[in-house]
Design an enzyme around this catalytic site. Sequence first.
Site, PDB file in Angstrom:
ATOM      1  N   ASP A  12      47.536  33.642  37.741  1.00  0.00           N
ATOM      2  CA  ASP A  12      48.003  34.979  37.647  1.00  0.00           C
ATOM      3  C   ASP A  12      46.740  35.757  37.272  1.00  0.00           C
ATOM      4  O   ASP A  12      46.824  37.018  36.857  1.00  0.00           O
ATOM      5  CB  ASP A  12      49.133  35.339  36.635  1.00  0.00           C
ATOM      6  N   LYS A  15      44.117  36.669  41.747  1.00  0.00           N
ATOM      7  CA  LYS A  15      43.555  36.051  42.887  1.00  0.00           C
ATOM      8  C   LYS A  15      44.150  36.868  44.294  1.00  0.00           C
ATOM      9  O   LYS A  15      43.039  36.994  45.089  1.00  0.00           O
ATOM     10  CB  LYS A  15      43.898  34.646  42.960  1.00  0.00           C
ATOM     11  N   GLY A  39      52.437  32.601  42.690  1.00  0.00           N
ATOM     12  CA  GLY A  39      52.997  33.900  43.127  1.00  0.00           C
ATOM     13  C   GLY A  39      51.898  34.798  42.889  1.00  0.00           C
ATOM     14  O   GLY A  39      51.275  35.039  42.018  1.00  0.00           O
ATOM     15  N   HIS A  40      51.347  35.240  44.265  1.00  0.00           N
ATOM     16  CA  HIS A  40      50.101  35.924  44.424  1.00  0.00           C
ATOM     17  C   HIS A  40      50.615  37.283  44.813  1.00  0.00           C
ATOM     18  O   HIS A  40      51.087  37.707  45.799  1.00  0.00           O
ATOM     19  CB  HIS A  40      49.122  35.313  45.512  1.00  0.00           C
ATOM     20  N   GLN A 217      47.258  28.694  41.359  1.00  0.00           N
ATOM     21  CA  GLN A 217      47.217  28.420  39.775  1.00  0.00           C
ATOM     22  C   GLN A 217      45.634  28.502  39.300  1.00  0.00           C
ATOM     23  O   GLN A 217      44.915  29.336  39.710  1.00  0.00           O
ATOM     24  CB  GLN A 217      47.613  26.746  39.682  1.00  0.00           C
TER      25      GLN A 217
HETATM   26  P1  GDP Z   1      47.563  35.800  41.138  1.00  0.00           P
HETATM   27  O1  GDP Z   1      48.603  34.627  40.957  1.00  0.00           O
HETATM   28  O2  GDP Z   1      46.232  35.347  40.664  1.00  0.00           O
HETATM   29  O3  GDP Z   1      47.181  36.133  42.508  1.00  0.00           O
HETATM   30  O4  GDP Z   1      48.092  36.950  40.229  1.00  0.00           O
HETATM   31  P2  GDP Z   1      49.417  37.662  40.296  1.00  0.00           P
HETATM   32  O5  GDP Z   1      49.920  38.574  41.355  1.00  0.00           O
HETATM   33  O6  GDP Z   1      50.378  36.498  39.845  1.00  0.00           O
HETATM   34  O7  GDP Z   1      49.284  38.540  38.785  1.00  0.00           O
HETATM   35  C1  GDP Z   1      48.507  39.584  38.853  1.00  0.00           C
HETATM   36  C2  GDP Z   1      49.413  40.998  38.573  1.00  0.00           C
HETATM   37  O8  GDP Z   1      48.295  41.774  38.314  1.00  0.00           O
HETATM   38  C3  GDP Z   1      49.942  41.238  39.897  1.00  0.00           C
HETATM   39  O9  GDP Z   1      51.121  42.193  39.612  1.00  0.00           O
HETATM   40  C4  GDP Z   1      48.935  42.232  40.381  1.00  0.00           C
HETATM   41  O10 GDP Z   1      49.484  43.321  41.281  1.00  0.00           O
HETATM   42  C5  GDP Z   1      48.430  42.950  39.202  1.00  0.00           C
HETATM   43  N1  GDP Z   1      47.043  43.528  39.157  1.00  0.00           N
HETATM   44  C6  GDP Z   1      45.964  42.853  39.591  1.00  0.00           C
HETATM   45  N2  GDP Z   1      44.796  43.614  39.313  1.00  0.00           N
HETATM   46  C7  GDP Z   1      45.198  44.326  38.488  1.00  0.00           C
HETATM   47  C8  GDP Z   1      44.218  45.345  37.997  1.00  0.00           C
HETATM   48  O11 GDP Z   1      42.973  45.288  37.662  1.00  0.00           O
HETATM   49  N3  GDP Z   1      45.028  46.217  36.903  1.00  0.00           N
HETATM   50  C9  GDP Z   1      46.513  46.196  36.910  1.00  0.00           C
HETATM   51  N4  GDP Z   1      47.110  46.810  36.021  1.00  0.00           N
HETATM   52  N5  GDP Z   1      47.095  45.101  37.578  1.00  0.00           N
HETATM   53  C10 GDP Z   1      46.379  44.518  38.266  1.00  0.00           C
HETATM   54  P1  IMO Z   2      49.311  31.482  40.492  1.00  0.00           P
HETATM   55  O1  IMO Z   2      48.731  30.888  41.846  1.00  0.00           O
HETATM   56  C1  IMO Z   2      50.574  30.817  36.311  1.00  0.00           C
HETATM   57  C2  IMO Z   2      52.324  26.995  35.581  1.00  0.00           C
HETATM   58  C3  IMO Z   2      53.831  26.818  35.397  1.00  0.00           C
HETATM   59  C4  IMO Z   2      53.727  25.609  34.048  1.00  0.00           C
HETATM   60  C5  IMO Z   2      52.932  24.485  34.866  1.00  0.00           C
HETATM   61  C6  IMO Z   2      53.472  23.664  35.527  1.00  0.00           C
HETATM   62  O2  IMO Z   2      50.354  32.486  40.860  1.00  0.00           O
HETATM   63  O3  IMO Z   2      48.323  31.716  39.736  1.00  0.00           O
HETATM   64  P2  IMO Z   2      54.453  23.870  38.143  1.00  0.00           P
HETATM   65  O4  IMO Z   2      55.537  24.386  38.616  1.00  0.00           O
HETATM   66  O5  IMO Z   2      53.289  23.814  38.760  1.00  0.00           O
HETATM   67  O6  IMO Z   2      54.687  22.220  37.839  1.00  0.00           O
HETATM   68  O7  IMO Z   2      54.279  24.256  36.608  1.00  0.00           O
HETATM   69  O8  IMO Z   2      51.926  25.398  35.562  1.00  0.00           O
HETATM   70  N1  IMO Z   2      52.240  27.555  36.735  1.00  0.00           N
HETATM   71  C7  IMO Z   2      51.609  28.709  36.847  1.00  0.00           C
HETATM   72  N2  IMO Z   2      51.237  29.585  36.002  1.00  0.00           N
HETATM   73  N3  IMO Z   2      50.604  30.988  37.619  1.00  0.00           N
HETATM   74  C8  IMO Z   2      50.684  29.999  38.825  1.00  0.00           C
HETATM   75  O9  IMO Z   2      50.224  30.152  39.802  1.00  0.00           O
HETATM   76  C9  IMO Z   2      51.407  28.795  38.320  1.00  0.00           C
HETATM   77  N4  IMO Z   2      51.805  27.658  38.981  1.00  0.00           N
HETATM   78  C10 IMO Z   2      52.323  27.072  38.178  1.00  0.00           C
HETATM   79  O10 IMO Z   2      54.202  27.958  34.413  1.00  0.00           O
HETATM   80  O11 IMO Z   2      53.213  26.168  32.970  1.00  0.00           O
HETATM   81 MG    MG Z   3      50.603  34.378  39.938  1.00  0.00          MG
END
Ligand code: GDP
Ligand code: IMO
Ligand code: MG
Length: 413
Positions: A12, A15, A39-40, A217
């Site tokens: 998270d 990416k 979850g991107h 991840q």
């Molecule tokens: P990923 O899994 O690496 O793609 O990241 P996620 O989407 O799960 O989580 C990142 C969260 O931070 C999302 O809700 C994005 O919309 C938000 N986000 C990304 N970059 C920024 C930033 O620079 N500032 C803020 N406030 N939010 C951001």
């Molecule tokens: P993105 O791509 C954050 C974590 C779960 C748990 C562990 C194992 O959005 O960064 P799983 O369901 O994969 O067997 O769970 O990995 N986990 C993540 N944490 N971002 C993710 O994906 C994750 N995908 C799995 O919370 O701790």
């Molecule tokens: Mg994510």
Amino acid sequence: MVDVIVGLQWGDEGKGKIVDLKAKNYDIVVRSQGGHNAGHTVVVDGKKYALHLLPSGVLNPNAMNVIGNGVVVYPPQLIKEIKNFGHDIKNKLLVSDKAHMILDHHIKIDQAREKLRGKNKIGTTGRGIGPAYADKIARIGIRMGELKDLDSLIERLEHYYEMNKGYFKYLDIEIPDMKKLREELQNWQEELSEIIVDTTKYLWDNIDKNILLEGAQATLLDIDHGTYPYVTSSNTITSGALTGSGIPPKKLNKVIGIAKAYTTRVGNGPFPTEDLGVDGDKIRKQGAEYGTTTGRPRRCGWFDVVAAKYAVTLNSCDEVAVMKLDVLDGFERVKVCVAYERDGERIDYFPSNLERIKPIYVELDGWDKSAHVRKWEDLPSNAKKYIEFIEEKIGVKVKYISTGAERDATIIR
Ligand code: GDP
Ligand code: IMO
Ligand code: MG
């Protein structure tokens, strides 16, 4: 030219945002591991998209999107995401015939095993990821290409359920009714068959184009190099992106590591810089740190140089993006962990076992108003010092700084 985007912490990091931002420069965007545990989030023109299986290049009108061999695919989720984007998305989407399939029983096994683990549960996303990869490694998995021949697939599944009936009984999981399952598989076949191809060959045929591999991840969740057993079940690092797509290693050009300006983790497991006090709460609130996939509150804490250095080395990062700098706006002081301590001994390396590890912090002056800044010169001077401090400590250029969720809230240095 093949570049990789990889998470440096526990996921998270943002990416999706960077992949979307950069997708216009690429012809093909590839997911190569993980599944719908990812979850991107991508924000375009004020609209938020949560992608779980589709590569984050789908919002770009030009890029082709590939779900590679290393991904585990839950067909109903893929069909749902395709529907959300409109069927035209299929014209720019390919799925590897070698990618393994998540079936409903994998999800049930994941959830049942977590229950059995009790207080030692991993805190998985409950999406069947671990059980599907376990079947792959045990050489009893089902591959997406098998959807093209239902008779033989059904036969294989009948054998699979027969072989596993004792285990299913133990976990109190019902073996599916084969007639119903066949109807379901038929539907998946109709929806997906045309986009299931040998993507390794497709990528080789297009190897001279610009290709971006999108990690899911992150490094510290890697099955081999992460905080085992509190990890996911795939290789999340650069080398996993190569095996998960079939890209020959020497074709790799640049690796971009993505880290938040602080650290978060969802699920259980060690987290040396976790802040359980008011600062951690403030980061969660300001950063809206709730999971994109499960909605769980993310654990929050400070930037960890030891972990980041380990991650940039494992991934051979050429440059780093520091995300969500704006979330630290308004802190009087910010902490950075520069080393660990265990039983009185200083440790500068991310060890295989984090038991009794305590962070050693350096405190820096905070700043305000970095949100939505787009130029390095316009950042508050303490924010610049913070970035330069991190850059010096991890030894890799911080090329991107993100100051908001939207595409354009990004500084490129
Ligand atoms: P990923 O899994 O690496 O793609 O990241 P996620 O989407 O799960 O989580 C990142 C969260 O931070 C999302 O809700 C994005 O919309 C938000 N986000 C990304 N970059 C920024 C930033 O620079 N500032 C803020 N406030 N939010 C951001
Ligand atoms: P993105 O791509 C954050 C974590 C779960 C748990 C562990 C194992 O959005 O960064 P799983 O369901 O994969 O067997 O769970 O990995 N986990 C993540 N944490 N971002 C993710 O994906 C994750 N995908 C799995 O919370 O701790
Ligand atoms: Mg994510």
